[in-house]
Design a protein around this motif. Structure first.
Motif, PDB file in Angstrom:
ATOM      1  N   GLN A   1       0.831  -1.201   0.000  1.00 29.79           N
ATOM      2  CA  GLN A   1       0.000   0.000   0.000  1.00 29.79           C
ATOM      3  C   GLN A   1       0.867   1.253   0.000  1.00 29.79           C
ATOM      4  O   GLN A   1       0.541   2.246  -0.661  1.00 29.79           O
ATOM      5  CB  GLN A   1      -0.931  -0.010   1.217  1.00 29.79           C
ATOM      6  CG  GLN A   1      -2.058  -1.021   1.113  1.00 29.79           C
ATOM      7  CD  GLN A   1      -3.036  -0.891   2.271  1.00 29.79           C
ATOM      8  OE1 GLN A   1      -2.839  -0.082   3.189  1.00 29.79           O
ATOM      9  NE2 GLN A   1      -4.094  -1.691   2.227  1.00 29.79           N
TER      10      GLN A   1
ATOM     11  N   GLY B   1      -4.566   3.015   0.009  1.00 25.40           N
ATOM     12  CA  GLY B   1      -5.014   2.889   1.384  1.00 25.40           C
ATOM     13  C   GLY B   1      -6.347   2.167   1.451  1.00 25.40           C
ATOM     14  O   GLY B   1      -7.141   2.220   0.504  1.00 25.40           O
ATOM     15  N   SER B   2      -6.605   1.447   2.546  1.00 26.26           N
ATOM     16  CA  SER B   2      -7.860   0.713   2.702  1.00 26.26           C
ATOM     17  C   SER B   2      -8.666   1.299   3.844  1.00 26.26           C
ATOM     18  O   SER B   2      -8.125   1.946   4.748  1.00 26.26           O
ATOM     19  CB  SER B   2      -7.582  -0.776   2.960  1.00 26.26           C
ATOM     20  OG  SER B   2      -6.820  -0.947   4.145  1.00 26.26           O
ATOM     21  N   TRP B   3      -9.969   1.065   3.822  1.00 25.47           N
ATOM     22  CA  TRP B   3     -10.844   1.566   4.866  1.00 25.47           C
ATOM     23  C   TRP B   3     -12.034   0.646   5.020  1.00 25.47           C
ATOM     24  O   TRP B   3     -12.396  -0.101   4.104  1.00 25.47           O
ATOM     25  CB  TRP B   3     -11.300   2.998   4.572  1.00 25.47           C
ATOM     26  CG  TRP B   3     -11.812   3.203   3.158  1.00 25.47           C
ATOM     27  CD1 TRP B   3     -11.084   3.555   2.081  1.00 25.47           C
ATOM     28  CD2 TRP B   3     -13.173   3.057   2.717  1.00 25.47           C
ATOM     29  NE1 TRP B   3     -11.861   3.656   0.963  1.00 25.47           N
ATOM     30  CE2 TRP B   3     -13.168   3.361   1.331  1.00 25.47           C
ATOM     31  CE3 TRP B   3     -14.366   2.735   3.333  1.00 25.47           C
ATOM     32  CZ2 TRP B   3     -14.326   3.324   0.556  1.00 25.47           C
ATOM     33  CZ3 TRP B   3     -15.528   2.708   2.567  1.00 25.47           C
ATOM     34  CH2 TRP B   3     -15.502   2.985   1.202  1.00 25.47           C
TER      35      TRP B   3
ATOM     36  N   TRP C   1      -9.359   3.656   9.051  1.00 26.43           N
ATOM     37  CA  TRP C   1      -8.427   3.909   7.959  1.00 26.43           C
ATOM     38  C   TRP C   1      -7.146   3.108   8.175  1.00 26.43           C
ATOM     39  O   TRP C   1      -6.700   2.905   9.294  1.00 26.43           O
ATOM     40  CB  TRP C   1      -8.053   5.401   7.890  1.00 26.43           C
ATOM     41  CG  TRP C   1      -9.169   6.315   7.449  1.00 26.43           C
ATOM     42  CD1 TRP C   1     -10.475   6.015   7.333  1.00 26.43           C
ATOM     43  CD2 TRP C   1      -9.011   7.676   7.088  1.00 26.43           C
ATOM     44  NE1 TRP C   1     -11.185   7.092   6.906  1.00 26.43           N
ATOM     45  CE2 TRP C   1     -10.301   8.158   6.741  1.00 26.43           C
ATOM     46  CE3 TRP C   1      -7.942   8.566   7.012  1.00 26.43           C
ATOM     47  CZ2 TRP C   1     -10.551   9.456   6.332  1.00 26.43           C
ATOM     48  CZ3 TRP C   1      -8.178   9.864   6.596  1.00 26.43           C
ATOM     49  CH2 TRP C   1      -9.470  10.316   6.259  1.00 26.43           C
TER      50      TRP C   1
ATOM     51  N   LEU D   1      -3.643   5.053   4.059  1.00 24.40           N
ATOM     52  CA  LEU D   1      -4.689   6.028   3.745  1.00 24.40           C
ATOM     53  C   LEU D   1      -4.459   7.320   4.544  1.00 24.40           C
ATOM     54  O   LEU D   1      -4.685   8.424   4.042  1.00 24.40           O
ATOM     55  CB  LEU D   1      -6.067   5.444   4.038  1.00 24.40           C
ATOM     56  CG  LEU D   1      -7.267   6.295   3.598  1.00 24.40           C
ATOM     57  CD1 LEU D   1      -7.237   6.511   2.079  1.00 24.40           C
ATOM     58  CD2 LEU D   1      -8.587   5.663   4.013  1.00 24.40           C
TER      59      LEU D   1
ATOM     60  N   TYR E   1      -3.764  11.089   2.964  1.00 19.42           N
ATOM     61  CA  TYR E   1      -4.409  12.327   3.395  1.00 19.42           C
ATOM     62  C   TYR E   1      -3.437  13.215   4.161  1.00 19.42           C
ATOM     63  O   TYR E   1      -3.844  14.257   4.707  1.00 19.42           O
ATOM     64  CB  TYR E   1      -5.627  12.012   4.262  1.00 19.42           C
ATOM     65  CG  TYR E   1      -6.871  11.689   3.470  1.00 19.42           C
ATOM     66  CD1 TYR E   1      -7.840  12.667   3.242  1.00 19.42           C
ATOM     67  CD2 TYR E   1      -7.083  10.430   2.948  1.00 19.42           C
ATOM     68  CE1 TYR E   1      -8.978  12.379   2.512  1.00 19.42           C
ATOM     69  CE2 TYR E   1      -8.217  10.117   2.213  1.00 19.42           C
ATOM     70  CZ  TYR E   1      -9.180  11.102   1.992  1.00 19.42           C
ATOM     71  OH  TYR E   1     -10.310  10.806   1.269  1.00 19.42           O
TER      72      TYR E   1
ATOM     73  N   SER F   1     -11.351   5.389  -5.691  1.00 25.30           N
ATOM     74  CA  SER F   1     -11.857   4.539  -4.607  1.00 25.30           C
ATOM     75  C   SER F   1     -12.696   3.405  -5.179  1.00 25.30           C
ATOM     76  O   SER F   1     -13.496   3.583  -6.111  1.00 25.30           O
ATOM     77  CB  SER F   1     -12.703   5.360  -3.626  1.00 25.30           C
ATOM     78  OG  SER F   1     -11.921   6.362  -3.017  1.00 25.30           O
TER      79      SER F   1
ATOM     80  N   THR G   1     -11.028   0.602  -0.845  1.00 21.30           N
ATOM     81  CA  THR G   1      -9.647   1.065  -1.001  1.00 21.30           C
ATOM     82  C   THR G   1      -9.674   2.403  -1.716  1.00 21.30           C
ATOM     83  O   THR G   1     -10.577   2.696  -2.512  1.00 21.30           O
ATOM     84  CB  THR G   1      -8.805   0.066  -1.817  1.00 21.30           C
ATOM     85  OG1 THR G   1      -9.367  -0.064  -3.134  1.00 21.30           O
ATOM     86  CG2 THR G   1      -8.745  -1.288  -1.144  1.00 21.30           C
ATOM     87  N   SER G   2      -8.652   3.209  -1.450  1.00 14.82           N
ATOM     88  CA  SER G   2      -8.493   4.502  -2.135  1.00 14.82           C
ATOM     89  C   SER G   2      -7.046   4.619  -2.557  1.00 14.82           C
ATOM     90  O   SER G   2      -6.132   4.496  -1.720  1.00 14.82           O
ATOM     91  CB  SER G   2      -8.871   5.668  -1.206  1.00 14.82           C
ATOM     92  OG  SER G   2     -10.252   5.608  -0.873  1.00 14.82           O
ATOM     93  N   GLN G   3      -6.841   4.822  -3.848  1.00 15.40           N
ATOM     94  CA  GLN G   3      -5.493   4.886  -4.402  1.00 15.40           C
ATOM     95  C   GLN G   3      -5.212   6.305  -4.888  1.00 15.40           C
ATOM     96  O   GLN G   3      -6.043   6.942  -5.552  1.00 15.40           O
ATOM     97  CB  GLN G   3      -5.342   3.903  -5.567  1.00 15.40           C
ATOM     98  CG  GLN G   3      -3.951   3.892  -6.173  1.00 15.40           C
ATOM     99  CD  GLN G   3      -3.834   2.911  -7.324  1.00 15.40           C
ATOM    100  OE1 GLN G   3      -4.850   2.398  -7.779  1.00 15.40           O
ATOM    101  NE2 GLN G   3      -2.631   2.674  -7.782  1.00 15.40           N
TER     102      GLN G   3
END
Length: 817
Positions: free
Chosen positions: A457, A463-465, A476, A480, A484, A543, A561-563
Motif C-alpha cells: 500500500q 489505502g484501505s478503509w 483507515w 490512507l 491524506y 476509490s 480502497t483509495s489509491q
C-alpha cells in the motif's frame, strides 16, 4: 442309620466269635470230662467213647475255622457235629430215654441265636424226626435197652444247664448291651433330629431369603424344589415348578435345551457349569439370566443345585457400555484430530487413530507397544518429561504447545490436550494432538502478508478503509492516513473527515455514491474524486468498495480502497499529448511506408521483366548451340552448355520465388474462417496425384480451424506438406501428420514427418531465405519455402519453430495469433 447297622453287625460278629471259642473249648472240656466219668462209671461200654472223641475233633475244627476268620463255617460245623453226636449217642445209649437228647434244645437255641431262624428251624425239624425215629426203632426192637447210671444223667443235665445258662447270659448280656446302644443311639438320633430340624429351618430361611433363584434338580433335570427367589423371578407359584423340566421356564426358540441337558449331566459328574439362559416369566416377558450348576445332595439323594441371576439390567448396562464403546471407537477412528492412548507407567502406545498416523507418518504397528520417545515423536526426551510431570500433577492438560517431529523428520508445531484415565485398573493418558504447523505458518504468512500489504500500500499509494454501517464508524489504514497527509498515530479516520477533505466540486457526488450505494446491491463500486490538502494542493483518488450483507440481507459493512492516482493522472495528460504527437508521426510514417511499397512493387516489376529477358536469351541460345552444333562440340562443351542452361533456369526459379515472397509480404490480408484440416487433406490429395512415387501414410487431425487469409494459409500448408513429402520419400514407410493442440491457452499447429531431418544446431538458418541444410544434389529446392512460411506466420501474428531428430522425426510448429 448306616453306622447303626454296621455297629450291630460288628457286635453280632464279636458275639459269634466269642461264643465259637467258648463253645469249642467247653465242648472239648465236656468231652474230656465225659470220657473220664464214662471210664470210671461204665468201663465195660467202650462204644460210648466214640461220641466224645468225635466231639473233640469237631471242637478242633471249629477252633481252626475261628483262626481262619470263617466264623459261620465254624459255628455250622460245631452245630452239625454236636447234633450228629447227640443223635448217635441217643441211638447207642437208650433211644428216646438217652441223656444226650437233653442237648437238642441247646443245639436249636444255639443255631437260632448264632445262625438264624432258618438254621433253628432246620435243627428243630431234624431233632423231631430223630426222636420219632428213635421211638419207632425202640418200639420195633431195633434198639436195645441200655442201663444208664444216674451219674451220667446228672453230668449231661448239669452240663446242658450250665451251657444253657452261659448262652442265656450271653443272649441277655447282648440284649442289654444292644438296648443300651439303642437308647444311646436314640438319644443321639433325637439330638440329630433336633439339629436337623433347626438346620432345615435355617436352610429354608437361607434358601428362601437368597435374592437369586435357586432350583434343586434331579438327574433328569426336573425340579425337586425352588426357593422364593425363583417364584419372584418367574411369577409362578412354587407348586407349578415341582416335577417340571427347564423347558417350562425357557423362552421359546432362544435356548438349546439339548445342550442344557448335557450341562446338567456334566454338573452331576462333578464339573460345575455356567451358562446364559433366556427365561420366560408368567407375564410372557423374556429375560436373560446367568445360571450356575453344581452337584449336591438333597435328603440323601444326589442332585444338581442351580442358581440363577436376572441379568437384564447387567445386559442393558453391557449393551449401553458396548454402544458407548462403539460410539467412542467410531468417534476415535473417524476423528480428524489425532488421538492416542498411552500407558503412564512406561509411555507405551496402547491405541491410536488414523488421523494420528496421517499427521505423524508412523503406522499403528510401528507405534503400538513402544513409547513416543522410542518412536521419535519428541525432539528431546526432556520435553516429554516436562509434559508428563505437568499432566500427572494436574490430572489433565489443555493447549500445551510442543515441537515434535514426524516420520520424515520434519518438525511439527502441535497443541496437546490430555487427561488421565483408568483402563483395566491401569493409569493411562488420553492424548489429543492438533497439528498447528500450517496454522503457525499461516499466522506467520498472515503477519508477513499484512506487513507486505502495508508495504505494498505504501509503495502503490493504496489505502484501505472499513465503514461499519450499524455504528457509522470508519477505520483507515496507515497508508490512507499518509495519503491524506495525516499522522497514523493521531488520525481519527472518520467518514466526516473523508467528506470534509473532498474537493468542493467532488464532495457532494462522493457523499451521494457512498451513502446511496451503501443501501444498493451487493457488488463492486468505484468512484474517482479529488481531495484538497493543506496549502491547497490537490490529489486525485480512485476509490473502490464492496458492500457485505448477512444471511438475512441486512447490511453489515463497506470494505474499500483509495489509491492516489495523481501521478497517473499527470501521466495520462502526458500520454494524451504524446498520442497526439504520435498520431502525426504515424501518419507521416504511413506515407513513407506507402511510398516504399510502391518502390518495392516497381522493383519487383523490374525483376520480373528486366531480368527475365536476358535469362530467356541465355537459355534459348544455349539450347540452339546444343541442338545445331552438338556434333561439333565435345562432351565437355556440351556439359558446359547444359550447366549454363541449368543455371539460367534456376535463376528463373529464384526470380519466381522472390516474387512469390514479395507478394506474401505485400498482399493485402483478408481474414475469414479457414478449416486447415480440410485444406491439408486437399493438398495431400493433389500432391498424391502429381507424384508418381509411393504415397506416404498421412494422418490429418479433424477440427483444426483458424481465422486467417485463405490463400496465404494454403501457401503455408503447401510449403510444409511438400517439404515433408520430399524429405520422407526415401523412408521405407513414410508418414506425414498434421494436427493441433492447446498449449498455455494457445492453439499450436504442427506438421510432422519421419524423413531425414536436420541437425538442430542449424535451426536458426532454417527459416531464412535461400538457406539450405541439404545439398542440392540430394534434394531439389531454393530455400524459399520455409522463409515464405515464416513470413505468412508473422503476418498472422504468430510464431514458427522446428525440432528434429535426424532419421527419426521432424516437426514444424506454428501459431497464428
Amino acid at each position: 442309620m448306616l453306622n447303626a447297622t454296621h455297629s450291630d453287625d460288628r457286635i453280632a460278629e464279636e458275639h459269634a466269635k466269642a461264643f465259637l471259642v467258648m463253645a469249642a473249648l467247653a465242648l472239648a472240656a465236656g468231652s474230656l470230662v465225659y470220657l473220664v466219668i464214662l471210664r470210671l462209671a461204665l468201663p465195660e461200654q467202650l462204644a460210648r467213647t466214640a461220641g466224645p472223641v468225635v466231639l473233640l475233633l469237631v471242637a478242633g475244627f471249629a477252633l481252626y475255622c475261628q483262626r481262619q476268620r470263617k466264623i459261620r463255617t465254624g459255628l455250622l460245623a460245631l452245630g452239625l457235629g454236636v447234633w450228629a453226636e447227640v443223635t448217635l449217642m441217643a441211638v447207642i445209649t437208650g433211644g428216646v430215654r438217652a441223656p444226650a437228647l437233653y442237648l437238642y434244645p441247646l443245639i436249636i437255641l444255639m443255631a437260632g441265636w448264632l445262625l438264624g431262624l432258618r438254621a433253628a428251624y432246620a435243627f428243630g425239624g431234624a431233632s423231631v424226626l430223630a426222636c420219632l425215629g428213635l421211638a419207632l426203632a425202640e418200639v420195633m426192637g431195633l434198639i436195645g435197652a441200655v442201663s444208664n447210671r444216674s451219674l451220667l444223667h446228672l453230668v449231661i443235665q448239669s452240663g446242658a444247664i450250665i451251657f444253657m445258662t452261659v448262652i442265656v447270659r450271653r443272649v441277655v448280656g447282648g440284649y442289654q448291651f444292644r438296648l443300651h446302644e439303642v437308647r444311646r443311639l436314640g438319644g443321639e438320633l433325637g439330638a440329630q433330629v433336633s439339629a436337623l430340624e433347626r438346620s432345615e429351618a435355617s436352610y429354608h430361611d437361607l434358601f428362601n431369603t437368597v435374592r437369586e433363584a435357586i432350583y434343586i434338580q434331579d438327574c433328569d433335570g426336573r425340579f425337586l424344589d425352588v426357593n422364593d427367589g425363583a417364584v419372584r423371578m418367574y411369577g409362578h407359584p412354587r407348586e407349578t415348578f415341582i416335577g417340571r423340566s427347564p423347558e417350562f421356564i425357557s423362552a421359546p426358540g432362544m435356548n438349546d435345551l439339548g445342550k442344557i441337558s448335557a450341562l446338567v449331566e456334566l454338573a452331576l459328574a462333578g464339573e460345575p457349569q455356567r451358562f446364559e439362559f433366556w427365561g420366560l416369566r408368567a407375564s410372557g416377558e423374556r429375560f436373560p439370566k446367568d445360571v450356575r450348576l453344581v452337584r449336591g445332595t438333597w435328603f440323601g439323594k444326589e442332585v444338581v443345585i442351580a442358581t440363577a441371576e436376572d441379568i437384564t439390567a447387567r445386559k442393558a448396562a453391557d449393551e449401553a457400555l458396548r454402544s458407548s464403546e462403539e460410539k467412542f471407537q467410531k468417534v476415535f477412528r473417524a476423528s480428524p484430530i489425532a488421538i492416542a492412548v498411552t500407558r503412564l507407567s512406561d509411555g507405551c502406545f496402547l491405541d491410536l487413530n488414523d488421523a494420528f498416523t496421517e499427521i505423524y507418518g508412523w503406522t499403528r504397528e510401528e507405534c503400538l507397544g513402544r513409547s513416543s520417545v522410542e518412536v521419535g515423536h519428541w525432539l528431546h526426551p526432556d520435553d516429554r518429561g516436562a509434559w508428563m510431570e505437568r499432566l500427572l500433577r494436574a490430572g489433565r492438560m489443555a493447549n500445551y504447545e510442543a515441537t515434535q517431529r514426524n516420520q520424515r523428520g520434519e518438525e511439527l508445531q502441535v497443541r496437546l490436550c490430555a487427561e488421565v484415565i483408568q483402563l483395566k485398573g491401569e493409569a493411562c493418558a488420553l492424548v489429543l494432538a492438533i497439528d498447528e504447523t500450517e496454522r503457525k505458518r499461516a499466522e506467520l504468512a498472515l503477519r508477513e502478508s499484512r506487513a507486505g500489504l502495508a508495504e505494498a500500500q505504501r509503495i502503490g499509494h493504496v489505502g484501505s478503509w472499513v465503514l461499519e454501517l450499524a455504528s457509522g464508524t470508519m477505520t483507515w489504514s496507515e497508508e490512507l492516513c499518509r495519503i491524506y497527509e495525516r499522522d497514523p498515530r493521531t488520525c481519527a479516520g472518520t467518514l466526516e473527515e473523508m467528506l470534509d477533505r473532498a474537493h468542493p466540486d467532488d464532495a457532494e457526488p462522493l457523499a451521494t455514491v457512498l451513502l446511496n450505494q451503501a443501501g444498493g446491491p451487493v457488488g463492486a463500486n468505484e468512484h474517482q474524486h479529488r481531495i484538497v490538502l493543506t496549502g491547497g494542493r490537490i490529489k486525485t483518488l480512485h476509490s473502490r468498495w464492496e458492500i457485505s450483507r448477512d444471511a438475512s440481507g441486512k447490511l453489515l459493512r463497506v470494505l474499500g480502497t483509495s489509491q492516489d492516482i495523481s501521478p497517473q493522472e499527470q501521466a495520462r495528460e502526458e500520454v494524451k499529448r504524446f498520442n497526439a504527437e504520435l498520431e502525426k508521426r504515424v501518419q507521416a510514417r504511413t506515407a513513407e511506408l506507402t511510398a516504399a511499397n510502391r518502390e518495392l512493387e516497381s522493383f519487383a516489376y523490374s525483376i520480373s521483366h528486366d531480368l527475365r529477358s536476358p535469362l530467356r536469351g541465355i537459355d534459348g541460345f544455349s539450347h540452339l548451340l546444343l541442338e545445331r552444333y552438338r556434333d561439333q562440340l565435345d562432351a565437355q562443351g556440351r556439359d558446359y552448355l547444359a550447366r549454363v542452361r541449368g543455371a539460367a533456369q534456376r535463376m528463373g526459379a529464384l526470380i519466381d520465388d522472390i516474387l512469390e515472397l514479395s507478394r506474401v509480404t505485400r498482399q493485402e490480408m483478408r481474414r475469414e474462417r479457414v478449416d486447415l484440416s480440410a485444406l491439408a487433406a486437399e493438398l495431400v490429395e493433389e500432391m498424391g496425384q502429381a507424384n508418381s512415387g509411393p504415397r506416404p501414410l498421412t494422418e490429418i487431425a479433424p477440427g483444426c480451424v483458424v481465422d486467417g487469409d485463405p490463400q496465404l494459409l494454403k501457401l503455408l500448408l503447401q510449403n510444409l506438406l511438400e517439404n515433408s513429402w520430399k524429405y520422407s520419400a526415401r523412408c521405407a514407410a513414410p508418414t506425414i501428420a498434421f494436427g493441433c493442440a492447446a498449449v498455455d491457452g494457445k492453439t499450436v499447429f504442427h506438421v510432422r514427418d519421419n524423413g531425414v531431418g536436420f541437425d538442430e544446431q542449424f535451426v536458426d538458418r532454417l527459416f531464412a531465405p535461400f538457406q539450405r541444410l541439404h545439398k542440392p544434389d540430394d534434394f531439389e529446392g531454393n530455400g524459399i519455402g520455409l522463409a515464405t512460411v515464416a513470413r505468412i506466420v508473422r503476418r498472422h501474428g504468430g510464431q514458427v519453430w522446428a525440432e528434429s531428430k535426424p532419421g527419426v522425426a521432424t516437426t514444424v510448429h506454428f501459431t497464428l495469433g
